[in-house]
Design an enzyme around this catalytic site. Structure first.
Site, PDB file in Angstrom:
ATOM      1  N   GLY A  17      -3.561   1.623 -10.709  1.00 19.89           N
ATOM      2  CA  GLY A  17      -4.339   2.148  -9.585  1.00 19.89           C
ATOM      3  C   GLY A  17      -3.503   2.194  -8.314  1.00 19.89           C
ATOM      4  O   GLY A  17      -4.005   1.956  -7.208  1.00 19.89           O
ATOM      5  N   GLY A  20      -4.257   4.706  -4.834  1.00 24.61           N
ATOM      6  CA  GLY A  20      -5.436   4.627  -3.982  1.00 24.61           C
ATOM      7  C   GLY A  20      -5.104   4.134  -2.586  1.00 24.61           C
ATOM      8  O   GLY A  20      -3.937   4.051  -2.190  1.00 24.61           O
ATOM      9  N   GLN A  21      -6.156   3.805  -1.842  1.00 29.84           N
ATOM     10  CA  GLN A  21      -5.969   3.398  -0.447  1.00 29.84           C
ATOM     11  C   GLN A  21      -5.057   2.181  -0.342  1.00 29.84           C
ATOM     12  O   GLN A  21      -4.136   2.159   0.478  1.00 29.84           O
ATOM     13  CB  GLN A  21      -7.335   3.076   0.198  1.00 29.84           C
ATOM     14  CG  GLN A  21      -7.231   2.787   1.689  1.00 29.84           C
ATOM     15  CD  GLN A  21      -8.509   2.213   2.284  1.00 29.84           C
ATOM     16  OE1 GLN A  21      -9.448   1.863   1.581  1.00 29.84           O
ATOM     17  NE2 GLN A  21      -8.536   2.115   3.598  1.00 29.84           N
ATOM     18  N   ASP A  61      -4.263   5.541 -17.928  1.00 25.13           N
ATOM     19  CA  ASP A  61      -5.702   5.308 -17.813  1.00 25.13           C
ATOM     20  C   ASP A  61      -5.948   3.838 -18.130  1.00 25.13           C
ATOM     21  O   ASP A  61      -5.549   3.358 -19.200  1.00 25.13           O
ATOM     22  CB  ASP A  61      -6.435   6.220 -18.821  1.00 25.13           C
ATOM     23  CG  ASP A  61      -7.940   6.168 -18.657  1.00 25.13           C
ATOM     24  OD1 ASP A  61      -8.452   5.190 -18.046  1.00 25.13           O
ATOM     25  OD2 ASP A  61      -8.606   7.103 -19.142  1.00 25.13           O
ATOM     26  N   TYR A 151     -21.376  -1.492  -8.459  1.00 24.50           N
ATOM     27  CA  TYR A 151     -20.038  -1.933  -8.032  1.00 24.50           C
ATOM     28  C   TYR A 151     -20.025  -3.454  -7.809  1.00 24.50           C
ATOM     29  O   TYR A 151     -19.137  -4.163  -8.296  1.00 24.50           O
ATOM     30  CB  TYR A 151     -19.683  -1.184  -6.748  1.00 24.50           C
ATOM     31  CG  TYR A 151     -18.405  -1.606  -6.071  1.00 24.50           C
ATOM     32  CD1 TYR A 151     -17.160  -1.385  -6.656  1.00 24.50           C
ATOM     33  CD2 TYR A 151     -18.433  -2.216  -4.808  1.00 24.50           C
ATOM     34  CE1 TYR A 151     -15.984  -1.742  -6.000  1.00 24.50           C
ATOM     35  CE2 TYR A 151     -17.265  -2.573  -4.155  1.00 24.50           C
ATOM     36  CZ  TYR A 151     -16.046  -2.343  -4.754  1.00 24.50           C
ATOM     37  OH  TYR A 151     -14.879  -2.705  -4.099  1.00 24.50           O
TER      38      TYR A 151
HETATM   39  P1  NAD Z   1      -9.224   3.517  -4.298  1.00 26.61           P
HETATM   40  O1  NAD Z   1     -10.470   4.135  -4.791  1.00 26.61           O
HETATM   41  O2  NAD Z   1      -8.618   4.039  -3.062  1.00 26.61           O
HETATM   42  O3  NAD Z   1      -8.114   3.542  -5.430  1.00 26.61           O
HETATM   43  C1  NAD Z   1      -8.413   3.259  -6.766  1.00 26.61           C
HETATM   44  C2  NAD Z   1      -7.370   3.909  -7.623  1.00 26.61           C
HETATM   45  O4  NAD Z   1      -7.750   3.705  -8.984  1.00 26.61           O
HETATM   46  C3  NAD Z   1      -7.274   5.431  -7.420  1.00 26.61           C
HETATM   47  O5  NAD Z   1      -5.948   5.803  -7.137  1.00 26.61           O
HETATM   48  C4  NAD Z   1      -7.743   6.018  -8.740  1.00 26.61           C
HETATM   49  O6  NAD Z   1      -7.048   7.190  -9.122  1.00 26.61           O
HETATM   50  C5  NAD Z   1      -7.430   4.865  -9.691  1.00 26.61           C
HETATM   51  N1  NAD Z   1      -8.219   4.955 -10.915  1.00 26.61           N
HETATM   52  C6  NAD Z   1      -9.517   5.325 -11.058  1.00 26.61           C
HETATM   53  N2  NAD Z   1      -9.847   5.351 -12.343  1.00 26.61           N
HETATM   54  C7  NAD Z   1      -8.743   4.987 -13.039  1.00 26.61           C
HETATM   55  C8  NAD Z   1      -8.469   4.818 -14.413  1.00 26.61           C
HETATM   56  N3  NAD Z   1      -9.383   5.097 -15.348  1.00 26.61           N
HETATM   57  N4  NAD Z   1      -7.231   4.411 -14.763  1.00 26.61           N
HETATM   58  C9  NAD Z   1      -6.281   4.183 -13.832  1.00 26.61           C
HETATM   59  N5  NAD Z   1      -6.480   4.337 -12.513  1.00 26.61           N
HETATM   60  C10 NAD Z   1      -7.708   4.733 -12.136  1.00 26.61           C
HETATM   61  O7  NAD Z   1      -9.514   1.940  -4.162  1.00 26.61           O
HETATM   62  P2  NAD Z   1      -8.801   0.892  -3.206  1.00 26.61           P
HETATM   63  O8  NAD Z   1      -9.510   0.915  -1.923  1.00 26.61           O
HETATM   64  O9  NAD Z   1      -7.344   1.066  -3.233  1.00 26.61           O
HETATM   65  O10 NAD Z   1      -9.245  -0.458  -3.932  1.00 26.61           O
HETATM   66  C11 NAD Z   1      -8.401  -1.220  -4.742  1.00 26.61           C
HETATM   67  C12 NAD Z   1      -9.165  -2.449  -5.176  1.00 26.61           C
HETATM   68  O11 NAD Z   1      -9.607  -3.172  -4.028  1.00 26.61           O
HETATM   69  C13 NAD Z   1     -10.434  -2.150  -5.990  1.00 26.61           C
HETATM   70  O12 NAD Z   1     -10.637  -3.164  -6.936  1.00 26.61           O
HETATM   71  C14 NAD Z   1     -11.525  -2.228  -4.950  1.00 26.61           C
HETATM   72  O13 NAD Z   1     -12.771  -2.555  -5.518  1.00 26.61           O
HETATM   73  C15 NAD Z   1     -11.014  -3.341  -4.080  1.00 26.61           C
HETATM   74  N6  NAD Z   1     -11.587  -3.308  -2.745  1.00 26.61           N
HETATM   75  C16 NAD Z   1     -11.272  -2.320  -1.871  1.00 26.61           C
HETATM   76  C17 NAD Z   1     -11.840  -2.324  -0.608  1.00 26.61           C
HETATM   77  C18 NAD Z   1     -11.532  -1.260   0.395  1.00 26.61           C
HETATM   78  O14 NAD Z   1     -12.168  -1.223   1.464  1.00 26.61           O
HETATM   79  N7  NAD Z   1     -10.594  -0.360   0.137  1.00 26.61           N
HETATM   80  C19 NAD Z   1     -12.726  -3.345  -0.239  1.00 26.61           C
HETATM   81  C20 NAD Z   1     -13.053  -4.305  -1.168  1.00 26.61           C
HETATM   82  C21 NAD Z   1     -12.459  -4.299  -2.419  1.00 26.61           C
HETATM   83  N1  SER Z   2     -14.836  -0.913   0.927  1.00 25.51           N
HETATM   84  C1  SER Z   2     -15.520  -1.189  -0.300  1.00 25.51           C
HETATM   85  C2  SER Z   2     -16.696  -0.289  -0.467  1.00 25.51           C
HETATM   86  O1  SER Z   2     -17.264   0.065   0.541  1.00 25.51           O
HETATM   87  C3  SER Z   2     -15.978  -2.623  -0.329  1.00 25.51           C
HETATM   88  O2  SER Z   2     -15.700  -3.138  -1.561  1.00 25.51           O
HETATM   89  O3  SER Z   2     -17.049   0.001  -1.554  1.00 25.51           O
END
Ligand code: NAD
Ligand code: SER
Length: 328
Positions: A17, A20-21, A61, A151
């Site tokens: 992953g 992502g962000q 994946d 979630y």
């Molecule tokens: P994001 O949605 O920006 O990135 C997730 C990545 O996972 C994407 O690049 C997507 O292409 C990839 N992905 C989706 N399905 C997939 C699959 N089947 N196989 C492989 N890759 C796949 O999420 P993020 O913000 O980077 O979050 C990363 C982690 O941090 C997650 O577990 C999220 O729950 C957690 N989190 C994020 C936040 C936030 O505000 N960004 C807050 C709390 C928790």
């Molecule tokens: N930033 C995330 C969301 O809003 C928190 O896990 O889903």
């Protein structure tokens, strides 16, 4: 920036992953520490050029357990960071997708780690693990976990699974309950806290923003540099100091949307905000206002650097450059 004890480091890290962000920035930070070849980046989709051109990248994946195994063997991976997930807002539109990716994906990671001798796994949790019955202010580390989103349900189950694999199989699984993460490099992936990023983009481009939650909605948030620091520091923390493993509360700042808008107005006095709450209001209302992260502070020395105004200045500066460069 991140002092590293040789004994605490991994040799080769697999990131799932990475596009992502958080992954977009975490991958590059880890490559600075470990060397490009030692951080293997993967995602379902293509990653930004910075990642694809600086080191190994594979399309993967997370539901493909044998694909994960083959990369773990090929690169002699001893640490996995799992960032693949469906976030809260997209997850409420498609709960079965969220369950499948977040749970079956995580099980694949943990099973490959168990079977192939991967020593450490980091898999984030979220403030979404909490629910309306959780104390809303200064939410304690040990508290009621009854989330109302799919979630959140997957995050609670993920924390429990991480601790299960630690206790039963001795795999060093670690996780943090991230607040909403705010950043300017990659856009967020469909969460409820996305408004706290979109507001800066629209402030620069249009001078105004229409928010999908109400003015008095208050949530815990964190700027990306602090998120990277927390993640890397926990990944490298000495295990003998950890009483918790997969579920660390983590905090930096908390603010209402109104306060966020006021912070922007300090640097852009003409900025205007309006409100059109949608289905994400109910999700936001089910999460805490603020978090007690005493365990993270005492067990691995967590301390945030950014407050709201410091973050606002930095966000506006970077997004203005993006806009001037025609990037959005
Ligand atoms: P994001 O949605 O920006 O990135 C997730 C990545 O996972 C994407 O690049 C997507 O292409 C990839 N992905 C989706 N399905 C997939 C699959 N089947 N196989 C492989 N890759 C796949 O999420 P993020 O913000 O980077 O979050 C990363 C982690 O941090 C997650 O577990 C999220 O729950 C957690 N989190 C994020 C936040 C936030 O505000 N960004 C807050 C709390 C928790
Ligand atoms: N930033 C995330 C969301 O809003 C928190 O896990 O889903």
């Amino acid at each position: 920036m991140y002092p590293l004890n040789e004994e605490l480091s991994m040799k080769n890290i697999l990131i799932i992953g990475c596009a992502g962000q958080i992954g977009t920035e975490l991958t590059m930070e880890l490559r600075k520490i470990y060397g490009n070849e030692h951080v293997v980046a993967t995602d379902l989709k293509e990653a930004p050029a910075s990642i694809m051109q600086s080191g190994p990248f594979h399309q993967l994946d997370i539901l493909d357990r044998e694909g994960i195994r083959s990369l773990v063997k090929k690169y002699q991976i001893d640490g996995i960071i799992n960032l693949a997930a469906i976030l809260s807002a997209v997850g409420e539109k498609n709960p079965m997708l969220a369950w499948n990716i977040n749970m079956n994906g995580l099980i694949n990671v943990l099973e490959v780690a168990r079977e192939e001798g991967v020593t450490r796994v980091l898999t984030p949790s979220s403030i979404a693990a909490f629910g309306p019955e959780t104390p809303i202010e200064n939410t304690p580390q040990e508290t009621v976990l009854k989330p109302k989103t799919m979630y959140g349900i997957t995050k609670v189950a993920g924390e429990l699974l991480g601790d299960y694999y630690f206790n039963k199989y001795g795999i060093d699984v670690r996780g943090l309950r991230y607040p909403g993460i705010i950043s300017h490099e990659a856009l967020p992936g469909g969460g409820t806290t996305d408004y706290a990023v979109a507001i800066y983009y629209d402030a620069i481009k249009y001078g105004k923003y229409t928010c999908f939650v109400k003015e008095d909605t208050k949530l815990p948030m964190m700027y990306m540099p602090d998120c990277l620091k927390a993640t890397i520091d926990l990944f490298h923390a000495e295990i003998k100091n950890l009483k918790h493993h997969s579920d660390f509360n983590l905090a930096a700042m908390s603010f209402t949307v109104g306060e966020l808008a006021e912070s922007i107005k300090k640097y852009m006095p003409q900025f205007e905000i309006s409100y059109e709450p949608d289905y994400r209001q109910a999700i936001a209302d089910s999460w805490p206002n603020s978090i007690d992260d005493t365990s993270a502070r005492s067990e691995w020395g967590w301390k945030p650097e950014y407050d709201l105004d410091k973050m606002t200045q930095d966000m506006l500066h970077h997004i203005k450059i993006k806009h001037q460069n025609g990037e959005y």
